[in-house]
Write a protein that holds these residues in place. Structure first.
Motif, PDB file in Angstrom:
ATOM      1  N   LEU A 147       0.884  -1.254  -0.131  1.00 27.27           N
ATOM      2  CA  LEU A 147      -0.184  -0.034  -0.150  1.00 27.27           C
ATOM      3  C   LEU A 147       0.781   1.185  -0.161  1.00 27.27           C
ATOM      4  CD1 LEU A 147      -3.224   0.353   0.175  1.00 27.27           C
ATOM      5  CD2 LEU A 147      -2.765   0.972   2.618  1.00 27.27           C
ATOM      6  N   PHE A 148       2.092   1.239   1.007  1.00 32.84           N
ATOM      7  CA  PHE A 148       2.675   2.526   1.030  1.00 32.84           C
ATOM      8  C   PHE A 148       3.290   2.568  -0.536  1.00 32.84           C
ATOM      9  CE2 PHE A 148       6.866   4.351   1.879  1.00 32.84           C
ATOM     10  CZ  PHE A 148       6.516   5.607   2.698  1.00 32.84           C
ATOM     11  N   ILE A 149       3.893   1.480  -1.127  1.00 29.92           N
ATOM     12  CA  ILE A 149       4.932   1.630  -2.313  1.00 29.92           C
ATOM     13  C   ILE A 149       3.789   2.508  -3.370  1.00 29.92           C
ATOM     14  CG2 ILE A 149       5.941   0.660  -4.149  1.00 29.92           C
ATOM     15  CD1 ILE A 149       6.965  -1.416  -2.133  1.00 29.92           C
ATOM     16  N   TRP A 150       2.442   1.530  -3.515  1.00 24.87           N
ATOM     17  CA  TRP A 150       1.696   2.151  -4.523  1.00 24.87           C
ATOM     18  C   TRP A 150       1.099   3.566  -4.175  1.00 24.87           C
ATOM     19  CZ3 TRP A 150       2.578   0.328  -8.940  1.00 24.87           C
ATOM     20  CH2 TRP A 150       2.512  -1.122  -8.964  1.00 24.87           C
ATOM     21  N   GLY A 151       1.027   3.859  -2.841  1.00 21.19           N
ATOM     22  CA  GLY A 151       0.686   5.065  -2.501  1.00 21.19           C
ATOM     23  C   GLY A 151       1.571   6.192  -2.870  1.00 21.19           C
ATOM     24  N   LEU A 152       2.743   5.957  -2.349  1.00 18.15           N
ATOM     25  CA  LEU A 152       3.858   6.513  -2.912  1.00 18.15           C
ATOM     26  C   LEU A 152       3.954   7.083  -4.421  1.00 18.15           C
ATOM     27  CD1 LEU A 152       5.782   7.907  -0.706  1.00 18.15           C
ATOM     28  CD2 LEU A 152       7.764   6.346  -1.461  1.00 18.15           C
ATOM     29  N   VAL A 153       3.689   5.930  -5.427  1.00 21.09           N
ATOM     30  CA  VAL A 153       3.611   6.245  -6.640  1.00 21.09           C
ATOM     31  C   VAL A 153       2.422   7.035  -6.981  1.00 21.09           C
ATOM     32  CG1 VAL A 153       3.142   4.993  -8.758  1.00 21.09           C
ATOM     33  CG2 VAL A 153       4.884   3.939  -7.239  1.00 21.09           C
ATOM     34  N   ALA A 154       1.306   6.983  -6.252  1.00 18.03           N
ATOM     35  CA  ALA A 154       0.055   7.585  -6.663  1.00 18.03           C
ATOM     36  C   ALA A 154       0.277   9.096  -6.349  1.00 18.03           C
ATOM     37  CB  ALA A 154      -1.006   7.025  -5.978  1.00 18.03           C
ATOM     38  N   LEU A 155       1.093   9.470  -5.283  1.00 21.80           N
ATOM     39  CA  LEU A 155       1.502  11.002  -4.865  1.00 21.80           C
ATOM     40  C   LEU A 155       2.181  11.392  -5.616  1.00 21.80           C
ATOM     41  CD1 LEU A 155       0.993  12.834  -2.397  1.00 21.80           C
ATOM     42  CD2 LEU A 155       3.138  12.063  -1.647  1.00 21.80           C
ATOM     43  N   GLY A 156       3.328  10.676  -6.230  1.00 24.55           N
ATOM     44  CA  GLY A 156       3.964  11.321  -7.316  1.00 24.55           C
ATOM     45  C   GLY A 156       3.393  11.587  -8.615  1.00 24.55           C
ATOM     46  N   LEU A 157       2.290  10.750  -9.123  1.00 27.07           N
ATOM     47  CA  LEU A 157       1.803  10.732 -10.381  1.00 27.07           C
ATOM     48  C   LEU A 157       0.929  12.072  -9.992  1.00 27.07           C
ATOM     49  CD1 LEU A 157       0.741   7.298 -11.310  1.00 27.07           C
ATOM     50  CD2 LEU A 157       2.542   8.669 -12.188  1.00 27.07           C
ATOM     51  N   LEU A 158       0.208  12.184  -8.949  1.00 26.04           N
ATOM     52  CA  LEU A 158      -0.569  13.195  -8.680  1.00 26.04           C
ATOM     53  C   LEU A 158      -0.173  14.608  -8.746  1.00 26.04           C
ATOM     54  CD1 LEU A 158      -3.653  13.552  -7.998  1.00 26.04           C
ATOM     55  CD2 LEU A 158      -3.104  13.691  -5.338  1.00 26.04           C
TER      56      LEU A 158
END
Lengths: 553, 322
Positions: free
Chosen positions: A10-21
């Motif tokens: 969740l953390f890894i995908w969360g970080l990726v999502a944050l970066g994309l946003l």
């Protein structure tokens, strides 16, 4: 085996999502930029329906930070100015002369008559009539010294006086020159900033560089010459007592006096006292106005001390002329008709409306305390910047596509994983760049392209390792695990060394080079993150779903 | 079917003629350095001071006309070059005019620039000045100092890092490769007289980083193999390590080169010199990590008898991962 906990995922995908946003606004650059400008305009009071509409182009709950485009991409002007800090020593010493004179005068019996001698800029040489009164004179002059208000200069005073024969030499102390330099630079920075802000341009960079330099970058401005015109004019306003008016350009002047030309009447010169009664620093306001004949003029108002000094001076000197001096030219030299108590006045001359408007702006912003010399100037036309962006875009896309194809051809499905990670990687770089407010320059784009090439390196290291481990036939899961494990040391070492060079580039470099260092450095961070965590997670998720008996890398 | 740059298993003998390779590299370094000493670099205004003006007009650039227009101003050495780029429009004619720094002036003189612009406008009516850059001699002197310092610092930092992570022989090998790459890059710039400016320093440092990347990967494998095969001769172990990492070395070099070549062809003329330096650096860096870094390591030898201590050939810092 291949296990990554739920929270980690969740953390890894969360970080990726944050970066994309965070990267997302850059995909709609113009729209977000207009919206940001409108929001800024509304904040300072321009709350018009048009601005509201433009601001609404981008939802306010979305991140709206953009990557700043460097001068080489947007066009604009760049100046590196050196502040001539020595100028201030001279002004300081000149200003202290009346004070010293007035302090020594009551002691005329002991020290004799006091005269100012010619001296180097930054020192005062004073001859006293009675050499025997030197001790007393020094005592008085030293009594005028004030303690220096800095940490390092604690305990020292601002001026140093020494006597030899019948001549007193007064200079600024070392601690005071240091403090003065610091103050001069801060003041210059502030004034440059205010002047550029008055013109209202977008995101200027005004930075101190080293001990006595100011870096000024203004995007969107036509040329460096234009920028210099905005900040370079000193607008040093002083009111000086006039000694005489002459038409001889070679009139000799005594110490403490100087010859300045008239602004309007060519061939007319005034001999004025160097020490000013009041200066532009005492001004609190200046506005363009019209005089009683309807000619453009500038109204000004002094602060309380300035008003008092001006009032006292005019009361004492009714009937004698005084000069309004702007940048070493006499604007006008009216005769004082009466005591002027209110602390306000008007400057008239042969101005047009635009000139008075500019003069008022310059007077309000205050005078630069010292002259600026320009060591470096660059103008980049907007079209060159636009061409560079265009070329950079195409090159990045082609590079990107070629690498993507090459990776899939070489590693098949795993290559595809690496490609997704690569796309995420680029988005993360943009996300990071926007959130730290970094500036993207042309070499910065090259840095990104280089990252595209090198970002696959970490993945390549892992994939090659997995291939090798597969040969020892320990099953795909074990091979993937070992591949990551064993490649990690090489990945870290290789990237840390490159990161070291990026850091050195950042610290030592300037301008575009720094932009390159930033994208390279961030690129290393994000590519390690995507290779070590994101691709691994993708492979693990794929493996869990399919459970292949054997894999081909 | 997978694209394979090289067979899965390679067994090339990289050290069969190591004296020859080292000799060739040494010779190249001498030539590069000699060229730098004899011919010198074609420094851009960043390092030499002066002004460059980029002009654009619809009329074709006639260097003679430009030169005749500027010559009467008496500005000393002037260089005018026409710029070509595939991305230019049909009627987009671009030239670069370079004027040397005027006298001992510390600052940049606006008058000079205005005079040149005026003179050019008189002969080419529709000429536009796309960019004007001036650097005073004071700053250019400092820039060259910081640039040299940056390169030296980067190499020193790397030396220390590799020494900490590996052994001093590895560090020396890596640094020998770096110096080799830097000298060869400077050499090619002086030989071809390509303009050497601040951006090229950035490229040089990236080359340092890239070449090191390659070297470290080989060394990392060598360290691992040295622990694994305690009794095989160093030469064999190094050769094996290079062979094992060869596929990765080539893959990474090729992907990086693909990206760089795209930038070289399509990225516009402003950064072409910069990209050229990088392409050259990637090629030289890949070569040097095999033929210089490892060869020097072989020549220096590695202390492998660490029986009194734990582990193979690494220092105590080497076990923090892997």
């Amino acid at each position: 085996m291949l296990q990554i906990g739920f929270w980690k995922r969740l953390f890894i995908w969360g970080l990726v999502a944050l970066g994309l946003l965070l990267a997302l606004p850059n995909a709609f650059y113009t729209r977000v930029e207009q919206s940001n400008d409108a929001v800024a305009a509304i904040e300072i009071g321009a709350d018009t329906p048009e601005n509201q509409a433009v601001a609404g182009q981008w939802p306010s709950w979305m991140p709206s930070s953009l990557v700043n485009l460097g001068l080489d991409l947007r066009g604009g002007a760049h100046l590196l100015a050196e502040v001539q800090v020595e100028d201030v020593y001279e002004t300081r010493m000149q200003a202290s002369w009346p004070e010293i004179r007035d302090a020594l005068r009551p002691e005329r019996d002991a020290v004799g008559t006091v005269r100012l001698l010619d001296s180097d800029p930054g020192t005062l040489r004073i001859r006293i009539g009675e050499a025997s009164g030197m001790a007393r004179a020094l005592e008085i002059v030293r009594g005028l010294a004030r303690p220096v208000q800095t940490l390092t200069g604690a305990g020292s005073t601002d001026i140093v006086a020494s006597g030899q024969g019948d001549v007193i030499t007064v200079t600024l102390s070392d601690a005071e020159t240091q403090a003065t330099d610091e103050r001069t630079l801060q003041q210059s920075l502030e004034i440059v900033r205010r002047r550029i802000d008055e013109v209202g341009t977008r995101e200027p960079t005004i930075q101190r560089q080293g001990a006595d330099r100011i870096l000024i970058q203004v995007p969107g401005i036509g040329s460096a010459a234009e920028l210099k015109a905005i900040i370079g004019t000193t607008a040093q306003l002083t009111f000086n007592p006039v000694i005489t008016r002459t038409t001889d350009a070679n009139t000799s002047v005594g110490p403490g006096e100087k010859l300045v030309p008239s602004l309007d009447e060519s061939g007319v010169f005034y001999v004025i006292e160097t020490a000013a009664v009041v200066t532009g620093e005492d001004l609190v306001d200046a506005q363009p106005a019209f005089d009683q004949n309807g000619g453009p003029a500038v109204n000004f108002r002094f602060d309380s001390t300035g008003a008092r000094r001006f009032g006292d001076y005019t009361a004492e000197n009714i009937g004698s002329p005084f000069a309004i001096v702007l940048d070493d030219e006499v604007v006008s030299a009216p005769v004082i008709q009466s005591h002027i108590p209110g602390g306000s006045g008007i400057i008239t001359g042969r101005f047009d409306v635009e000139e008075t408007t500019n003069l008022a702006v310059l007077l309000r912003a205050g005078a630069l305390p010292a002259e600026l010399t320009f060591l470096e100037e660059r103008t980049i036309g907007p079209e060159l910047g636009a061409d560079s962006i265009e070329a950079g875009k195409i090159a990045t896309m082609v590079a990107f596509a070629a690498v993507l194809v090459f990776m899939v051809l070489s590693y098949g499905l795993f290559g595809l994983f690496a490609n997704i990670a690569l796309i995420i990687n680029i988005a993360l770089i943009f996300g990071l760049l926007s959130s730290i407010g970094a500036t993207l320059t042309l070499p910065g784009i090259a840095g990104i392209v280089l990252t595209v090439g090198m970002a696959v390196d970490a993945n390549v290291l892992v994939f090659e390792r997995i291939r090798e481990e597969l040969k020892s036939a320990r099953g795909p899961a074990r091979a993937i695990e070992l591949g990551y494990e064993k490649a990690l040391s090489a990945i870290l070492d290789a990237n840390i060394t490159t990161f070291i060079t990026a850091v050195i580039l950042f610290v030592m470099g300037s301008g575009p080079v720094r932009g390159f260092a930033i994208t390279l450095g961030l690129g290393i961070l994000t590519s390690v993150f995507t290779a070590v965590f994101v691709t691994r997670l993708m492979i693990v998720m794929w493996y869990e779903r399919r459970r292949p008996k054997q894999i081909e890398v | 079917m997978r694209l394979k740059l090289i067979p899965q298993e390679t067994n090339v003998d990289f050290f069969g003629r190591w004296k020859l390779w080292l000799g060739i590299s040494a010779l190249m370094v001498v030539i590069g350095f000699g060229s730098f000493l004899l011919q010198g670099l074609n420094f851009g205004i960043d390092f030499r001071g002066g002004t460059t003006i980029r002009t654009q007009s619809t009329q074709p650039v006639d260097i003679g006309v430009y030169r005749d227009a500027i010559a009467p101003l008496g500005l000393g050495d002037i260089s005018i070059t026409e710029v070509f780029d595939p991305s230019f429009e049909e009627d987009q004619n671009v030239a670069m005019v370079r004027i040397q720094a005027q006298g001992d002036e510390e600052a940049v003189t606006t008058e000079t620039i205005e005079a040149v612009e005026g003179a050019l406008s008189a002969v080419v009516p529709d000429i536009r000045f796309i960019s004007v850059e001036s650097v005073g001699p004071k700053v250019s002197g400092e820039l060259i100092q910081t640039a040299a310092l940056a390169v030296i610092l980067a190499i020193a930092a790397v030396l220390v890092y590799i020494w900490l992570r590996f052994e001093w022989q590895f560090a020396l090998g890596a640094v020998a490769a770096l110096v080799h790459d830097v000298v060869l890059t400077i050499g090619v710039f002086s030989e071809l007289q390509i303009r050497f400016d601040l951006a090229i320093i950035a490229a040089l440092l990236t080359i340092v980083g890239y070449s090191l990347n390659d070297t470290v990967v080989v060394f990392d494998r060598a360290r691992e193999n040295l622990r694994k095969y305690k009794n095989r001769p160093l030469k064999e172990v190094l050769n094996l390590s290079i062979n094992e990492t060869l596929s990765r070395t080539l893959m990474t070099s090729v992907t990086t080169l693909i990206a760089l070549i795209a930038l070289f062809v399509l990225g516009g003329d402003v950064i072409r010199g910069f990209v050229f330096a990088m392409i050259w650096g990637v090629i030289v860096g890949t070569y040097s990590s095999v033929f210089v870094a490892s060869t020097v390591l072989l020549y220096l030898g590695v202390k492998r008898d660490w029986t009194k201590q734990d582990g193979g050939s690494g220092t105590q810092f080497a076990n923090i991962d892997a």
